[in-house]
Motif scaffolding. Structure first.
Motif, PDB file in Angstrom:
ATOM      1  N   UNK A 118       0.831  -1.203   0.000  1.00  0.00           N
ATOM      2  CA  UNK A 118       0.000   0.000   0.000  1.00  0.00           C
ATOM      3  C   UNK A 118       0.866   1.254   0.000  1.00  0.00           C
ATOM      4  N   UNK A 119       0.287   2.302  -0.559  1.00  0.00           N
ATOM      5  CA  UNK A 119       0.840   3.635  -0.352  1.00  0.00           C
ATOM      6  C   UNK A 119      -0.162   4.336   0.554  1.00  0.00           C
ATOM      7  N   UNK A 120       0.313   5.287   1.313  1.00  0.00           N
ATOM      8  CA  UNK A 120      -0.578   5.916   2.271  1.00  0.00           C
ATOM      9  C   UNK A 120      -0.285   7.402   2.418  1.00  0.00           C
ATOM     10  N   UNK A 121      -1.319   8.091   2.854  1.00  0.00           N
ATOM     11  CA  UNK A 121      -1.174   9.500   3.188  1.00  0.00           C
ATOM     12  C   UNK A 121      -1.987   9.746   4.453  1.00  0.00           C
ATOM     13  N   UNK A 122      -1.379  10.468   5.374  1.00  0.00           N
ATOM     14  CA  UNK A 122      -2.054  10.831   6.610  1.00  0.00           C
ATOM     15  C   UNK A 122      -2.731  12.176   6.410  1.00  0.00           C
ATOM     16  N   UNK A 123      -4.027  12.187   6.625  1.00  0.00           N
ATOM     17  CA  UNK A 123      -4.792  13.435   6.559  1.00  0.00           C
ATOM     18  C   UNK A 123      -4.960  13.918   7.996  1.00  0.00           C
ATOM     19  N   UNK A 124      -4.283  15.009   8.369  1.00  0.00           N
ATOM     20  CA  UNK A 124      -4.311  15.445   9.767  1.00  0.00           C
ATOM     21  C   UNK A 124      -5.571  16.249  10.111  1.00  0.00           C
ATOM     22  N   UNK A 125      -6.711  15.703   9.755  1.00  0.00           N
ATOM     23  CA  UNK A 125      -7.973  16.345  10.085  1.00  0.00           C
ATOM     24  C   UNK A 125      -8.548  15.678  11.328  1.00  0.00           C
ATOM     25  N   UNK A 126      -9.075  16.484  12.198  1.00  0.00           N
ATOM     26  CA  UNK A 126      -9.615  16.018  13.481  1.00  0.00           C
ATOM     27  C   UNK A 126      -8.631  15.105  14.189  1.00  0.00           C
ATOM     28  N   UNK A 127      -8.938  13.832  14.287  1.00  0.00           N
ATOM     29  CA  UNK A 127      -8.088  12.904  15.037  1.00  0.00           C
ATOM     30  C   UNK A 127      -7.202  12.056  14.129  1.00  0.00           C
ATOM     31  N   UNK A 128      -7.075  12.476  12.887  1.00  0.00           N
ATOM     32  CA  UNK A 128      -6.206  11.785  11.946  1.00  0.00           C
ATOM     33  C   UNK A 128      -6.912  10.702  11.154  1.00  0.00           C
ATOM     34  N   UNK A 129      -6.807  10.793   9.849  1.00  0.00           N
ATOM     35  CA  UNK A 129      -7.403   9.826   8.945  1.00  0.00           C
ATOM     36  C   UNK A 129      -6.283   9.328   8.025  1.00  0.00           C
ATOM     37  N   UNK A 130      -6.081   8.018   8.006  1.00  0.00           N
ATOM     38  CA  UNK A 130      -5.047   7.440   7.165  1.00  0.00           C
ATOM     39  C   UNK A 130      -5.695   6.837   5.931  1.00  0.00           C
ATOM     40  N   UNK A 131      -5.311   7.332   4.768  1.00  0.00           N
ATOM     41  CA  UNK A 131      -5.828   6.842   3.491  1.00  0.00           C
ATOM     42  C   UNK A 131      -4.763   5.935   2.881  1.00  0.00           C
ATOM     43  N   UNK A 132      -5.140   4.689   2.619  1.00  0.00           N
ATOM     44  CA  UNK A 132      -4.235   3.713   2.029  1.00  0.00           C
ATOM     45  C   UNK A 132      -4.791   3.258   0.698  1.00  0.00           C
ATOM     46  N   UNK A 133      -3.922   3.120  -0.274  1.00  0.00           N
ATOM     47  CA  UNK A 133      -4.309   2.585  -1.591  1.00  0.00           C
ATOM     48  C   UNK A 133      -3.474   1.348  -1.847  1.00  0.00           C
ATOM     49  N   UNK A 134      -4.140   0.252  -2.187  1.00  0.00           N
ATOM     50  CA  UNK A 134      -3.420  -0.987  -2.474  1.00  0.00           C
ATOM     51  C   UNK A 134      -2.785  -0.878  -3.844  1.00  0.00           C
ATOM     52  N   UNK A 135      -1.470  -1.105  -3.901  1.00  0.00           N
ATOM     53  CA  UNK A 135      -0.755  -0.979  -5.167  1.00  0.00           C
ATOM     54  C   UNK A 135      -0.155  -2.303  -5.650  1.00  0.00           C
ATOM     55  N   UNK A 136      -0.144  -3.313  -4.772  1.00  0.00           N
ATOM     56  CA  UNK A 136       0.353  -4.630  -5.192  1.00  0.00           C
ATOM     57  C   UNK A 136      -0.197  -5.699  -4.252  1.00  0.00           C
ATOM     58  N   UNK A 137      -0.075  -6.944  -4.701  1.00  0.00           N
ATOM     59  CA  UNK A 137      -0.526  -8.078  -3.864  1.00  0.00           C
ATOM     60  C   UNK A 137       0.598  -8.580  -2.989  1.00  0.00           C
TER      61      UNK A 137
END
Length: 137
Positions: A118-137
Motif C-alpha cells: 500500500x501507499x498511504x497518506x495521513x490526513x491530519x484532520x480532526x483525530x487523523x485519517x489514514x488513506x491507504x491505496x493498495x498498489x500490489x498483492x
C-alpha cells in the motif's frame, strides 16, 4: 455508487442498529446496504466479497487485525481508510506516556508504513485519517 454496488456495515453495538437502520431506510441505496451487528473479527471472514473501500473505525487495539482480514480481499487500486490514527496526539508522545490504545494505533501506523502493498497518506484532520491505496498483492 454503482448499480450493483454494496455497502456492508458492521457495528458491535446492538443499541445502534435501529437508529442506523432508520437512516439507511431513507437512503436511495437502502436495497444495497447490509447491516451486520456483532464482532467484526468474526463477521469479516464470513463475508464472501471483494472490497473496493474499507473504513476502519473500531476498537483501536484490533486495527491491525481488521487490516489483515481485509487487505487480501482488496483488488489493486482499492482503498482503506483508518480513523483516529493520531489518537488525540498521543501517538507523538514517548512510549511510556502513551495509553494502551495509543500504543496500538502507533503500532498499526508503523505496520502500514512498512507494508509495501500500500501507499498511504495521513490526513491530519480532526483525530487523523489514514488513506491507504493498495498498489500490489
Amino acid at each position: 455508487m454503482a448499480k450493483n454496488g454494496k455497502i456492508i456495515t458492521i457495528d458491535k453495538n446492538e443499541e445502534l442498529e435501529n437508529f442506523q437502520n432508520k437512516y439507511f431506510l431513507k437512503s436511495r441505496f437502502r436495497d444495497q446496504i447490509t447491516q451486520k451487528v456483532g464482532n467484526a473479527l468474526e463477521i469479516i471472514p464470513t463475508i464472501d466479497e471483494k472490497f473496493d473501500l474499507v473504513f476502519i473505525d473500531a476498537d483501536k487495539q484490533n486495527y491491525h487485525l481488521y487490516y489483515d482480514l481485509v487487505i487480501d480481499r482488496l483488488p489493486i487500486g482499492a482503498y482503506i481508510l483508518a480513523d483516529n490514527v493520531l489518537y488525540d496526539g498521543e501517538v507523538l508522545l514517548a512510549q511510556e506516556e502513551q495509553s494502551k490504545n495509543a500504543k496500538a494505533i502507533q503500532a498499526f501506523n508503523e505496520k502500514i508504513r512498512a507494508d509495501k502493498r500500500v501507499i498511504q497518506v495521513l490526513l491530519p484532520i480532526r483525530d487523523g485519517l489514514l488513506l491507504m491505496k493498495k498498489i500490489s498483492d
